[in-house]
Design an enzyme around this catalytic site. Structure first.
Site, PDB file in Angstrom:
ATOM      1  N   GLY A 109       0.809  -1.204   0.000  1.00  0.00           N
ATOM      2  CA  GLY A 109       0.000   0.000   0.000  1.00  0.00           C
ATOM      3  C   GLY A 109       0.844   1.255   0.000  1.00  0.00           C
ATOM      4  O   GLY A 109       1.995   1.269   0.430  1.00  0.00           O
ATOM      5  N   CYS A 110       0.256   2.362  -0.502  1.00  0.00           N
ATOM      6  CA  CYS A 110       0.956   3.643  -0.501  1.00  0.00           C
ATOM      7  C   CYS A 110       1.336   3.999   0.931  1.00  0.00           C
ATOM      8  O   CYS A 110       0.549   3.888   1.845  1.00  0.00           O
ATOM      9  CB  CYS A 110       0.057   4.733  -1.076  1.00  0.00           C
ATOM     10  SG  CYS A 110      -0.605   4.355  -2.694  1.00  0.00           S
ATOM     11  N   GLY A 111       2.538   4.442   1.153  1.00  0.00           N
ATOM     12  CA  GLY A 111       2.960   4.839   2.483  1.00  0.00           C
ATOM     13  C   GLY A 111       3.399   3.674   3.347  1.00  0.00           C
ATOM     14  O   GLY A 111       3.541   3.807   4.550  1.00  0.00           O
TER      15      GLY A 111
END
Length: 268
Positions: A109-111
């Site tokens: 996931g992003c981050g």
């Protein structure tokens, strides 16, 4: 009843940039804030978030990571943006925090979202409700999601997620990471006692293993995205019985799992 703050803050702010004509222009950029979660004075994790619904984000994160079995285990949840901290006071004497922290996976996931080790084990053997959905309802929802992504229209750099029932959008949220948006909706469902067995979950992000796992945890049988899927996301959807619909935009979509539950009621 949880004693809880309501610390929603502005999701974007203005800066100046220079365009391709050499002109100075004012644009909006999405805010990205660090929020560190503490349970009974023990630091758990730091999330990067836009801050739209931080209390719901924290609730959903804690539920999806299996830190608490019931929402009644949480007495106080306070978010303070001056210290960038979310403080939880638990009613449990010995929450198994250290064991949960020791087993975690960095997700795609992003981050760099994290998923703690016992999450997948807790879903073993789970099969979701077999719910059908009309093609016409899919088209209706896809047409209406574009009206709700206000931050994306102004500043970009966010993902949007929605919880739907029939043609009704029950809750919509945008955040800098799709896993944050999912957790925020999970927190909303947990707080309001909403069951997911007759709902549809929409995301603008990729259909990864993490996304399928989170939707299965919420008991939502239909997962819809305008983006593509990973092989592991597909395999877990098959295992849990999630109807997985990718590349959904306009009047196009691809059903990767659960095609028998799509009612094709739209003629060319």
């Amino acid at each position: 009843m949880i004693e809880m703050t309501a610390s929603k803050i502005k999701g974007s702010s203005c800066v100046f940039a220079v365009n391709e004509k050499g002109q100075s222009i004012e644009i909006e950029l999405v805010e990205e804030r660090a929020l560190t979660i503490y349970i009974d004075k023990k630091e758990i994790v730091t999330l990067m978030t836009m801050g739209s619904f931080p209390e719901l984000l924290v609730l959903g994160y804690l539920k999806n990571q299996t830190f608490f079995e019931t929402i009644g285990d949480i007495k106080v949840l306070q978010v303070d943006w001056q210290t960038n901290a979310a403080v939880i006071v638990s009613s449990k004497k010995n929450p198994n925090i250290e064991k949960l922290k020791a087993r975690r996976t960095i997700t795609s996931g992003c981050g760099q979202g994290t998923m703690f080790g016992n999450v997948v084990e807790s879903l073993k053997g789970q099969v979701l409700a077999k719910r059908s959905i009309e093609q016409s309802v899919l088209y209706y929802l896809l047409n209406h999601f574009g009206q709700r992504n206000q931050v994306y229209k102004k500043a970009g750099a966010v993902h949007g997620c929605a919880l739907c029932k029939g043609k009704e959008v029950l809750f919509f949220v945008e955040d800098v990471g799709r896993h944050n948006a999912v957790d925020t909706i999970a927190g909303h469902m947990w707080l309001k006692g909403i069951k997911g067995d007759d709902c549809v979950f929409y995301t603008t992000g990729r259909l990864t293993s993490e996304m399928v796992i989170k939707v299965a945890q919420m008991g939502v049988p239909i997962l819809l995205s305008r983006s593509g899927a990973t092989k592991m996301g597909f395999e877990l959807a098959c295992e849990f019985g999630v109807t997985l619909i990718s590349r959904a935009k306009g009047q196009h979509f691809q059903v990767l799992n659960g095609a028998e539950r799509i009612v094709f009621d739209v003629t060319a």
